[in-house]
Motif scaffolding. Structure first.
Motif, PDB file in Angstrom:
ATOM      1  N   SER A  43       0.765  -1.408  -0.002  1.00 27.77           N
ATOM      2  CA  SER A  43       0.035   0.096  -0.008  1.00 27.77           C
ATOM      3  C   SER A  43       0.789   1.274  -0.011  1.00 27.77           C
ATOM      4  CB  SER A  43      -0.852   0.333   1.200  1.00 27.77           C
ATOM      5  OG  SER A  43      -1.861  -0.938   1.216  1.00 27.77           O
ATOM      6  N   GLN A  62       4.015   1.620  -1.127  1.00 31.08           N
ATOM      7  CA  GLN A  62       4.448   1.598  -2.426  1.00 31.08           C
ATOM      8  C   GLN A  62       3.681   2.046  -3.372  1.00 31.08           C
ATOM      9  OE1 GLN A  62       6.099  -2.499  -2.263  1.00 31.08           O
ATOM     10  NE2 GLN A  62       8.136  -1.568  -3.057  1.00 31.08           N
ATOM     11  N   ALA A  63       2.250   1.696  -3.388  1.00 37.68           N
ATOM     12  CA  ALA A  63       1.401   2.227  -4.353  1.00 37.68           C
ATOM     13  C   ALA A  63       1.064   3.698  -4.086  1.00 37.68           C
ATOM     14  CB  ALA A  63       0.215   1.301  -4.377  1.00 37.68           C
ATOM     15  N   MET A  64       1.339   4.353  -3.003  1.00 40.95           N
ATOM     16  CA  MET A  64       0.828   5.566  -2.687  1.00 40.95           C
ATOM     17  C   MET A  64       2.335   6.266  -3.138  1.00 40.95           C
ATOM     18  SD  MET A  64      -0.516   5.122   1.027  1.00 40.95           S
ATOM     19  CE  MET A  64      -1.645   6.412   1.862  1.00 40.95           C
ATOM     20  N   GLY A  65       3.174   5.910  -3.570  1.00 39.24           N
ATOM     21  CA  GLY A  65       4.235   6.501  -4.400  1.00 39.24           C
ATOM     22  C   GLY A  65       5.258   6.761  -3.287  1.00 39.24           C
ATOM     23  N   ALA A  79      -0.047  -0.681 -10.454  1.00 39.26           N
ATOM     24  CA  ALA A  79       0.224   0.298  -9.323  1.00 39.26           C
ATOM     25  C   ALA A  79       1.443   0.810  -9.302  1.00 39.26           C
ATOM     26  CB  ALA A  79       0.000  -0.459  -7.892  1.00 39.26           C
ATOM     27  N   ILE A 118       4.294  -0.843  -8.515  1.00 41.35           N
ATOM     28  CA  ILE A 118       5.039  -1.331  -7.244  1.00 41.35           C
ATOM     29  C   ILE A 118       6.232  -2.040  -7.907  1.00 41.35           C
ATOM     30  CG2 ILE A 118       5.056  -2.867  -5.455  1.00 41.35           C
ATOM     31  CD1 ILE A 118       2.027  -2.150  -5.122  1.00 41.35           C
ATOM     32  N   ALA A 168       4.899  10.176 -10.765  1.00 45.25           N
ATOM     33  CA  ALA A 168       4.029  10.775  -9.564  1.00 45.25           C
ATOM     34  C   ALA A 168       4.497  10.626  -8.235  1.00 45.25           C
ATOM     35  CB  ALA A 168       2.541  10.382  -9.965  1.00 45.25           C
ATOM     36  N   PRO A 206       3.606  11.069  -4.133  1.00 48.05           N
ATOM     37  CA  PRO A 206       2.678  10.455  -3.397  1.00 48.05           C
ATOM     38  C   PRO A 206       1.446  11.408  -3.441  1.00 48.05           C
ATOM     39  CG  PRO A 206       4.484  10.175  -2.070  1.00 48.05           C
ATOM     40  CD  PRO A 206       4.944  11.205  -3.292  1.00 48.05           C
ATOM     41  N   ARG A 259      -0.160  10.485  -6.648  1.00 48.93           N
ATOM     42  CA  ARG A 259      -0.455   9.393  -7.014  1.00 48.93           C
ATOM     43  C   ARG A 259      -1.648   8.869  -6.355  1.00 48.93           C
ATOM     44  NH1 ARG A 259       4.044   4.924  -7.638  1.00 48.93           N
ATOM     45  NH2 ARG A 259       5.448   6.715  -7.558  1.00 48.93           N
ATOM     46  N   MET A 260      -1.823   9.392  -5.130  1.00 50.27           N
ATOM     47  CA  MET A 260      -3.042   8.914  -4.418  1.00 50.27           C
ATOM     48  C   MET A 260      -4.513   9.292  -5.022  1.00 50.27           C
ATOM     49  SD  MET A 260      -1.694   9.753  -0.617  1.00 50.27           S
ATOM     50  CE  MET A 260      -3.162   9.439   0.462  1.00 50.27           C
ATOM     51  N   LEU A 299      -4.304   6.460  -8.362  1.00 44.31           N
ATOM     52  CA  LEU A 299      -4.733   5.079  -8.000  1.00 44.31           C
ATOM     53  C   LEU A 299      -4.526   4.896  -6.672  1.00 44.31           C
ATOM     54  CD1 LEU A 299      -1.947   3.257  -7.394  1.00 44.31           C
ATOM     55  CD2 LEU A 299      -1.584   3.929  -9.570  1.00 44.31           C
ATOM     56  N   PHE A 347      -4.334   0.814  -4.390  1.00 39.33           N
ATOM     57  CA  PHE A 347      -4.132  -0.709  -4.355  1.00 39.33           C
ATOM     58  C   PHE A 347      -4.558  -1.124  -3.169  1.00 39.33           C
ATOM     59  CE2 PHE A 347      -0.992  -4.091  -3.875  1.00 39.33           C
ATOM     60  CZ  PHE A 347      -1.637  -4.937  -4.914  1.00 39.33           C
ATOM     61  N   PRO A 349      -3.784  -4.524  -1.122  1.00 39.87           N
ATOM     62  CA  PRO A 349      -3.189  -5.661  -1.212  1.00 39.87           C
ATOM     63  C   PRO A 349      -4.231  -6.902  -0.734  1.00 39.87           C
ATOM     64  CG  PRO A 349      -2.259  -4.050   0.084  1.00 39.87           C
ATOM     65  CD  PRO A 349      -3.618  -3.547   0.097  1.00 39.87           C
ATOM     66  N   ARG A 404     -10.478   2.564   2.951  1.00 40.60           N
ATOM     67  CA  ARG A 404      -9.196   3.232   2.779  1.00 40.60           C
ATOM     68  C   ARG A 404      -8.767   3.386   1.179  1.00 40.60           C
ATOM     69  NH1 ARG A 404      -4.309   3.723   0.188  1.00 40.60           N
ATOM     70  NH2 ARG A 404      -4.299   1.283  -0.027  1.00 40.60           N
TER      71      ARG A 404
END
Lengths: 322, 237
Positions: A212, A214-217, B47, B49, B66, B68, B71-72, B75, B77, B79, B138
């Motif tokens: 999560s 990592q996906a948030m950047g 995503a 990753i 992008a 944070p 990026r939010m 997209l 993700f 898990p 979330r």
């Protein structure tokens, strides 16, 4: 509620720091009456460095403890239990007694290198999302190895007094350090704490899991690098001056997270303050103990911290994280 | 219509062959495939990753570049693991999905996922199904353009499977966002517009859900075949 607790925490830190400067009060008051210049010398050269070191070392242990716990997603990770402190001690001992560089900067550099090596080895051995048992076993192995190598280095040292010399320092002590030495711990500690604050958002997002975050950047490789490097810098700088002091880095973040409603990253600041208060309090205990001699402060933190650690282990067996 | 997602030659060593994928706003896409086929790798690559090759562009913006804050919005993700270590309240976990504090949005999601009785309990004391709902909330929080959900329907009881699907449909209905969700239960694909069948690290087939269920690739990949009311193991001649 949070605001009030934060203010109380800042107040407690200030009071503990002032008490550390002023106690015992009678002797400094008498001295001030008899010889003001001697009184000010005692104040600046004995009490100030000691109080500064207690605050700074405690704050460093608290902040790096919080960052390490957030990084490993584990409330039992801390500078001492991960072997960071032992690695720093080994680095300083090798620098001082084998390489015979005794300049403060060399000692600090040696301790930082030792701390980086220990934390890097832990990441390599246990990985960043290790089970508690793996993490603690790997930390234990690194501590044991660093301890044995420290003893070996002292045994091989050219100086026949190496053991005697190093013992008090290894046990952790804030006594008889100069203001210059205090600055040598203060600078890396401040840099470490301030730069760790930049990792707060990443470490808080890490509470959702690595993917999560990592996906948030957030680039976790970078976060890992900074937490390891900065913890090693702060802890190494303090260990080089004051030796190894345990358990503050474990205990302070646990209390700090109660103030941040469980958020591990933003616990860095309160953990630094709580760590500072704890070490100042431990040092005041050392001074107040009616034993007629000075106890190494590391003994006090270990005697209070070890039972607390056992209590945490028991709680974790019941599946509650702190 | 311009595409919302444009993935070019995305690849992960030994897990995902170079893959291209496009989707438009409003699409609900299911990702199916046998265990270890690469469903999670595809979602993770989309995503951004540990993406090794290729590029993912959402709404004209490169995901990897992008920060944070951006990026939010692009997209989120979800898990497949639902484990949470720290004793953070459900309300605060949902808020971690937002860039800036927005108690109104958090309350809205608590309402939507019926989390009120759990909102102030630490998430590490909730059941797996309850944590799934908190983490789903979330993922929705920042209203991202693309929702990448790894097995969002596992651990949920039938009511929550249906409710989750309804929430996803409502989310994409304005055409501004899209959903990619991996699934294990083949009967759930009918709720999706489009189905990607992943096998051996590549997208083997990309069809409508009805087309996919009738396709031969599906039987080949899963080694099962349709009977009147369900599925049976495919006997190889």
């Amino acid at each position: 509620m949070i605001v009030r607790t934060s203010l109380l925490l800042i107040l407690a830190t200030t009071v503990a720091f002032l008490l550390s400067l002023l106690l015992p009060f009678a002797s400094i008051a008498t001295l001030l009456g008899q010889d003001p210049s001697l009184a000010s010398a005692v104040f600046v050269e004995l009490r100030l460095p000691r109080a500064v070191l207690a605050l700074v070392y405690g704050a460093t242990l608290g902040a790096s403890g919080a960052a390490i716990q957030a990084l490993f997603a584990n409330p039992l990770a801390s500078p001492d239990l991960t072997g960071t402190t032992s690695g720093a001690a080994l680095g300083a001992v090798v620098t001082a007694y084998l390489l015979e560089f005794t300049a403060p900067l060399a000692l600090s550099a040696g301790a930082v290198v030792g701390a980086v090596a220990a934390l890097g080895l832990l990441l390599a051995l246990a990985g960043s999302k290790a089970e508690t048992s793996t993490l603690l076993l790997a930390g234990l192995a690194i501590s044991a190895l660093a301890g044995a190598l420290t003893t070996l280095a002292l045994a091989l040292a050219p100086s026949p007094f190496a053991f005697y010399d190093a013992y008090e320092w290894l046990m952790g002590s804030l006594v008889d350090r100069s203001l210059g030495q205090a600055v040598f711990a203060l600078v890396p500690a401040l840099v470490s704490i301030l730069l760790l604050l930049r990792q707060v958002p990443a470490l808080d997002s890490l509470a959702l899991g690595e993917e999560s975050a990592q996906a948030m950047g957030y680039d976790l490789r970078r976060t890992r690098f900074w937490v390891v490097a900065l913890s090693a810098l702060g802890v190494g700088g303090c260990v080089a001056i004051c030796g190894a002091i345990g358990f503050v880095g474990l205990v302070a973040p646990i209390f700090a997270r109660r103030l941040t409603r469980g958020h591990p990253g933003r616990a860095i600041v309160p953990a630094a303050l709580i760590g500072g208060v704890l070490l100042l309090a431990a040092d005041l205990t050392v001074r107040a103990a009616p034993l007629g001699r000075t106890l190494p402060i590391g003994v006090v933190t270990a005697m209070l911290g070890a039972p607390f650690f056992l209590f945490l282990v028991l709680r974790m067996r019941r599946g509650v994280a702190s | 219509m311009t595409s919302l997602l444009e993935a070019r030659e995305i690849a992960v060593h030994a897990r995902l062959e170079p893959t291209n994928l496009q989707c438009v706003g409003g699409e609900m896409i299911a990702v199916i495939g046998p265990n270890g086929a690469g469903k999670t790798s595809l979602l993770r690559a989309l995503a951004g990753i540990e993406l090794e090759h290729g590029s993912v562009i959402i709404d004209g913006e490169a995901v990897v570049a992008a920060p944070p804050a951006r990026r939010m919005r692009l997209l989120s993700f979800l898990p497949a693991t639902r484990s949470l270590v720290w004793p953070i309240s459900a309300r605060d976990v949902i808020a971690l999905g937002l860039l800036l504090p927005d108690p109104k949005r958090v309350d809205e999601l608590i309402e939507l996922l019926e989390l009120k009785p759990l909102a102030d309990r630490p998430v590490n004391s909730l059941s797996t199904g309850e944590r799934s709902r908190v983490l789903f909330a979330r993922a929705l929080a920042a209203r991202p353009r693309l929702l990448l959900l790894d097995e969002p329907l596992s651990n949920l009881d039938p009511y929550w499977v249906l409710t989750t699907l309804r929430i996803l449909k409502a989310t994409v209905s304005d055409g501004g966002s899209a959903v990619l969700a991996s699934l294990h239960n083949l009967d759930q694909v009918t709720a999706f517009d489009r189905v990607l069948l992943v096998h051996d690290g590549r997208i083997l087939a990309d069809r409508s859900s009805a087309g996919m269920l009738a396709s031969d690739e599906l039987g080949q990949a899963f080694r099962v075949e349709r009977t009147g009311s369900g599925w049976k193991i495919r006997e190889t001649a």
